[in-house]
Design a protein around this motif. Structure first.
Motif, PDB file in Angstrom:
ATOM      1  N   ARG A 159       0.837  -1.207   0.000  1.00 23.39           N
ATOM      2  CA  ARG A 159       0.000   0.000   0.000  1.00 23.39           C
ATOM      3  C   ARG A 159       0.870   1.255   0.000  1.00 23.39           C
ATOM      4  O   ARG A 159       0.574   2.228  -0.687  1.00 23.39           O
ATOM      5  N   ALA A 160       1.970   1.219   0.728  1.00 19.94           N
ATOM      6  CA  ALA A 160       2.894   2.363   0.746  1.00 19.94           C
ATOM      7  C   ALA A 160       3.514   2.584  -0.634  1.00 19.94           C
ATOM      8  O   ALA A 160       3.657   3.724  -1.087  1.00 19.94           O
ATOM      9  N   ILE A 161       3.853   1.505  -1.304  1.00 20.57           N
ATOM     10  CA  ILE A 161       4.412   1.618  -2.664  1.00 20.57           C
ATOM     11  C   ILE A 161       3.386   2.263  -3.590  1.00 20.57           C
ATOM     12  O   ILE A 161       3.723   3.160  -4.376  1.00 20.57           O
ATOM     13  N   LEU A 162       2.138   1.828  -3.514  1.00 16.29           N
ATOM     14  CA  LEU A 162       1.094   2.422  -4.364  1.00 16.29           C
ATOM     15  C   LEU A 162       0.941   3.909  -4.074  1.00 16.29           C
ATOM     16  O   LEU A 162       0.779   4.713  -4.999  1.00 16.29           O
ATOM     17  N   THR A 163       1.019   4.285  -2.807  1.00 17.27           N
ATOM     18  CA  THR A 163       0.921   5.702  -2.440  1.00 17.27           C
ATOM     19  C   THR A 163       2.069   6.497  -3.046  1.00 17.27           C
ATOM     20  O   THR A 163       1.872   7.597  -3.562  1.00 17.27           O
ATOM     21  N   LEU A 194       6.730  -5.827  -5.706  1.00 17.78           N
ATOM     22  CA  LEU A 194       6.394  -5.247  -7.008  1.00 17.78           C
ATOM     23  C   LEU A 194       5.798  -6.296  -7.943  1.00 17.78           C
ATOM     24  O   LEU A 194       4.879  -5.992  -8.715  1.00 17.78           O
ATOM     25  N   MET A 195       6.287  -7.524  -7.862  1.00 15.35           N
ATOM     26  CA  MET A 195       5.752  -8.597  -8.705  1.00 15.35           C
ATOM     27  C   MET A 195       4.294  -8.882  -8.329  1.00 15.35           C
ATOM     28  O   MET A 195       3.442  -9.074  -9.205  1.00 15.35           O
ATOM     29  N   ILE A 223       0.107  -2.162 -10.813  1.00 13.59           N
ATOM     30  CA  ILE A 223       1.215  -1.398 -11.393  1.00 13.59           C
ATOM     31  C   ILE A 223       1.665  -2.100 -12.662  1.00 13.59           C
ATOM     32  O   ILE A 223       1.349  -3.264 -12.895  1.00 13.59           O
ATOM     33  N   SER A 224       2.401  -1.362 -13.470  1.00 15.26           N
ATOM     34  CA  SER A 224       3.084  -1.966 -14.612  1.00 15.26           C
ATOM     35  C   SER A 224       4.565  -1.640 -14.459  1.00 15.26           C
ATOM     36  O   SER A 224       4.932  -0.677 -13.782  1.00 15.26           O
ATOM     37  N   GLN A 225       5.394  -2.470 -15.061  1.00 13.16           N
ATOM     38  CA  GLN A 225       6.832  -2.247 -15.019  1.00 13.16           C
ATOM     39  C   GLN A 225       7.371  -2.281 -16.436  1.00 13.16           C
ATOM     40  O   GLN A 225       6.922  -3.083 -17.251  1.00 13.16           O
TER      41      GLN A 225
END
Length: 115
Positions: free
Chosen positions: A18-22, A49-50, A58-60
């Motif tokens: 959730r922190a990464i998405l923020t 991330l995976m 997300i996309s990478q």
């Protein structure tokens, strides 16, 4: 649809994810920049991330030597629609609520005026 929702909610269950998405709300970020504020290994961040990528959140993409992460907000739409079905998550119109209170409650300043 159920499997997709399960995957999204499972991804959202972790506070690191959730922190990464923020963080990604602001802008696309390199994986190393995503990892920087966390006190965990780059391998652990890559696993997070995976999971976010598999959930479609997300996309990478690789740009040169650097792998970048991008938020995919449309992936949250089915979860949002599902939650709104409960009626508890509808947005509140605070202006309308304030107008309602103004008509229903007595004016407190009127009580201070002498007759």
């Amino acid at each position: 649809m159920s499997d997709a929702l399960d995957t999204v909610f499972s991804a959202l269950a972790d506070p690191t994810r959730r922190a990464i998405l923020t963080m990604l709300l602001e802008d696309d970020m390199a994986v190393t920049d995503v990892a920087e504020p966390f006190d965990i290994s780059l391998a652990a961040i890559s696993k997070h991330l995976m999971i976010l990528t598999k959930a479609g959140l997300i996309s990478q993409e690789k740009r040169g030597r650097v792998k970048w992460c991008k938020l995919e907000p449309d992936a949250l739409r089915p979860a949002s629609v599902w939650m709104q079905g409960f009626g508890q998550f509808e947005p509140i119109n605070l202006d309308a609520f304030e107008r309602f209170l103004a008509t229903e409650l007595p004016d407190p300043s009127a009580a201070d005026t002498p007759e």
